[in-house]
Design an enzyme around this catalytic site. Structure first.
Site, PDB file in Angstrom:
ATOM      1  N   GLY A 121       0.870  -1.258  -0.044  1.00 13.23           N
ATOM      2  CA  GLY A 121       0.144   0.042  -0.067  1.00 13.23           C
ATOM      3  C   GLY A 121       0.800   1.203   0.200  1.00 13.23           C
ATOM      4  O   GLY A 121       1.198   1.568   0.941  1.00 13.23           O
ATOM      5  N   THR A 122       1.388   1.838  -1.313  1.00 11.53           N
ATOM      6  CA  THR A 122       2.337   3.200  -1.470  1.00 11.53           C
ATOM      7  C   THR A 122       1.776   4.081  -2.309  1.00 11.53           C
ATOM      8  O   THR A 122       1.160   4.018  -3.500  1.00 11.53           O
ATOM      9  CB  THR A 122       3.488   2.576  -1.679  1.00 11.53           C
ATOM     10  OG1 THR A 122       3.953   1.538  -1.030  1.00 11.53           O
ATOM     11  CG2 THR A 122       4.559   3.918  -1.525  1.00 11.53           C
ATOM     12  N   THR A 123       1.800   5.319  -2.070  1.00  5.56           N
ATOM     13  CA  THR A 123       1.279   6.492  -2.906  1.00  5.56           C
ATOM     14  C   THR A 123       2.337   7.648  -2.848  1.00  5.56           C
ATOM     15  O   THR A 123       3.130   7.746  -1.905  1.00  5.56           O
ATOM     16  CB  THR A 123       0.001   6.883  -2.435  1.00  5.56           C
ATOM     17  OG1 THR A 123      -0.437   7.715  -3.749  1.00  5.56           O
ATOM     18  CG2 THR A 123      -0.084   7.726  -1.444  1.00  5.56           C
ATOM     19  N   SER A 159       3.111   5.235   3.120  1.00  2.60           N
ATOM     20  CA  SER A 159       2.510   3.837   2.779  1.00  2.60           C
ATOM     21  C   SER A 159       2.063   3.375   4.222  1.00  2.60           C
ATOM     22  O   SER A 159       2.341   3.834   5.191  1.00  2.60           O
ATOM     23  CB  SER A 159       3.830   3.017   2.217  1.00  2.60           C
ATOM     24  OG  SER A 159       3.245   1.583   2.313  1.00  2.60           O
ATOM     25  N   ARG A 217      -2.082   3.994 -11.007  1.00  3.09           N
ATOM     26  CA  ARG A 217      -2.631   4.113  -9.774  1.00  3.09           C
ATOM     27  C   ARG A 217      -3.585   5.177  -9.767  1.00  3.09           C
ATOM     28  O   ARG A 217      -3.546   6.020  -8.664  1.00  3.09           O
ATOM     29  CB  ARG A 217      -1.436   4.043  -8.598  1.00  3.09           C
ATOM     30  CG  ARG A 217      -0.623   2.940  -8.284  1.00  3.09           C
ATOM     31  CD  ARG A 217       0.438   2.828  -7.395  1.00  3.09           C
ATOM     32  NE  ARG A 217       0.700   1.500  -7.293  1.00  3.09           N
ATOM     33  CZ  ARG A 217       1.301   1.056  -6.130  1.00  3.09           C
ATOM     34  NH1 ARG A 217       0.748   1.471  -5.180  1.00  3.09           N
ATOM     35  NH2 ARG A 217       1.680  -0.251  -6.283  1.00  3.09           N
TER      36      ARG A 217
END
Length: 506
Positions: free
Chosen positions: A330-332, A349, A496
């Site tokens: 879970g990374t942005t 994240s 994404r």
């Protein structure tokens, strides 16, 4: 990078990008904006980031400062008896469209969270607007609701067993017994309430007050390792960015103890030995070089990742000779540039999330202790109180006139392959940033060359003569999410849900 009065942002969600633009339009700088966007991403991108996760912010100020703010997670367990350090976590398998990956979740997977303290620290250090204003976009989103878009619906679907692990998670993500899907509205009133009170204590409650005590109590009763001492002892670290030369540019990225930046730097150093600009993009020649580079980097990944050997890149010279001989998660991420010459690259994240939500806050804590790529020596092999190493690598490319590119990516192990490929697309092949981000990528996973669609069939067949190849039928989240700005032009990665915004400063 001269923006000529432009304010620009690239991120993983429209509301995240709009938050940054709103704050800069109200007189805030890039650091105000990136923190506001970070708070908003925790609402709008709940499957990718959280205030209970960790991250990094690379800042380049108009006055010439270059700082990497490290607010990634620490290993938990300070103050606990040694015989209490047996964590409770369990396995979940996440089915990506082309491959599967196992993760550990539950209370024992939680590392010390850093995002909340990191956001406040960076804002205090470099921001200008009051915190009350910075959190407003996130409060609105949490209170009024976020309509779930196609990309976020896909991420939520992947993480269903994690998001609904607890009763609180079920209420948030499966309201009325219906799991959130595209077009439905996600509310998080507890998080809105938490953010409204945040400026009163700057997050102290979360790390040293009533909330910290409640977290520690629930951890003790559920075999988690996160203690009150862990939370009270947590500190944001300011580091000098790792600087690598690449074709006449300075590449700034995440330094040790994290290993993502080191691996990206090594990748670029190997790529620099090949005359890529003389090749056709996407040709068999190009992909053979790129594949060989990725294979070499993966081969030495564990030695670079180990604490004792993280700066030892002697193998690069022999690997470079091999490359030359060919030619005898879970990374942005959020990238922001303001009109005053400030630039910010922030990657955050929550891992995949632990499934544990802090009572009364709407904040899910991370599962950083349950990600195998962050623990090359084995789960819980490090003593308590150490900063966990990470693949996250917010970065910048600096030319003669200053910062030219602000870049970063989500994608766990794929971060170290996604960022160099986009940089090479721009620097070596002269491709515009939007196309450079959208072009297909490859990734060597240690056994198989993962290949996105978009390359000629004949080229893929040639690759099969060298490596086992898994040819994907569609581009997906597996291959990262690069959100970048190049010379004032922003580009969000559609893999994404990327959103790029540019506006003239008033």
């Amino acid at each position: 990078m001269s923006n000529s009065g432009q304010i620009t942002v690239a991120s993983g969600h429209p509301l995240t990008s709009q938050a940054a633009i709103e704050i800069m339009a109200e007189g805030g700088n890039a650091f105000d904006a990136v923190v506001a966007a970070g708070f908003t991403a925790a609402v709008a991108e709940p499957a990718l980031t959280s205030l209970g996760g960790g991250g990094f912010l690379l800042a380049a100020t108009s006055s010439g400062e270059e700082i990497m703010f490290d607010f990634f997670s620490d290993t938990p367990g300070l103050g606990l008896p040694e015989n209490d350090l047996e964590p409770h976590f369990f396995n979940v398998t996440i089915e990506f469209s082309g491959t599967a990956q196992d993760f550990k979740i539950g209370l024992g997977s939680v590392a010390v969270p850093g995002n909340l303290k990191g956001f406040i620290h960076a804002h205090t250090r470099l921001g200008g607007l009051p915190l009350e204003k910075i959190v407003q976009p996130a409060i609105r989103a949490a209170r009024n609701g976020v309509v779930v878009n196609l990309r976020q619906a896909h991420f939520l679907e992947l993480l269903y067993p994690i998001m609904t692990l607890s009763d609180t998670g079920k209420k948030l993500y499966e309201p009325g017994g219906k799991y959130l899907k595209e077009g439905m509205t996600y509310f998080n009133h507890d998080l809105a309430d938490f953010l409204e009170k945040l400026p009163l204590n700057n997050g102290d409650d979360f790390y040293t007050g009533k909330i910290a005590s409640e977290i520690a109590s629930e951890m003790r009763s559920g075999n988690g390792l996160l203690s009150e001492k862990d939370l009270a002892s947590y500190r944001v670290k300011e580091r000098r960015p790792l600087a690598i030369e690449y074709r006449g540019h300075r590449f700034l990225t995440n330094p040790p103890p994290s290993f993502g930046g080191t691996l990206i730097g090594a990748t670029l150093q190997l790529m620099e030995t090949a005359p890529l600009s003389e090749m056709a993009w996407g040709s068999s020649e190009h992909l053979k070089v790129l594949g060989k580079v990725l294979e070499e980097i993966d081969k030495h990944r564990d030695s670079v990742a180990s604490a004792a050997d993280r700066n030892n890149l002697e193998w690069l010279s022999s690997a470079s000779r091999e490359i030359r001989r060919m030619f005898s998660r879970g990374t942005t991420h959020i990238s922001v540039s303001d009109s005053m010459g400030n630039h910010a690259a922030m990657t955050t994240s929550n891992g995949e999330g632990s499934g544990y939500i802090v009572p009364g806050t709407g904040i899910m804590l991370n599962n950083m202790m349950g990600e195998d790529d962050l623990h090359p020596d084995g789960f819980h092999s490090s003593p308590s109180g150490l900063r966990v190493a990470s693949m996250m690598s917010p970065s910048m490319l600096v030319g003669e006139k200053g910062v030219e590119m602000v870049i970063g990516s989500g994608g766990s192990k794929r971060i170290r392959t996604a960022i160099p490929q986009v940089i090479s697309n721009v620097v070596d092949f002269g491709i515009a940033i939007e196309q450079a981000v959208e072009l297909p990528r490859i990734h060597w996973d240690g056994e198989t060359m993962q290949v996105e669609p978009g390359y000629e069939e004949a080229v893929i067949e040639e690759l099969k003569n060298i490596w086992p190849v898994n040819a994907w039928s569609n581009k997906g989240v597996y291959f990262g999410g690069v959100h970048a700005i190049y010379n004032g032009e922003p580009a969000g990665d559609p893999r994404r849900g990327g959103t790029a915004l540019k506006k003239t400063a008033t």
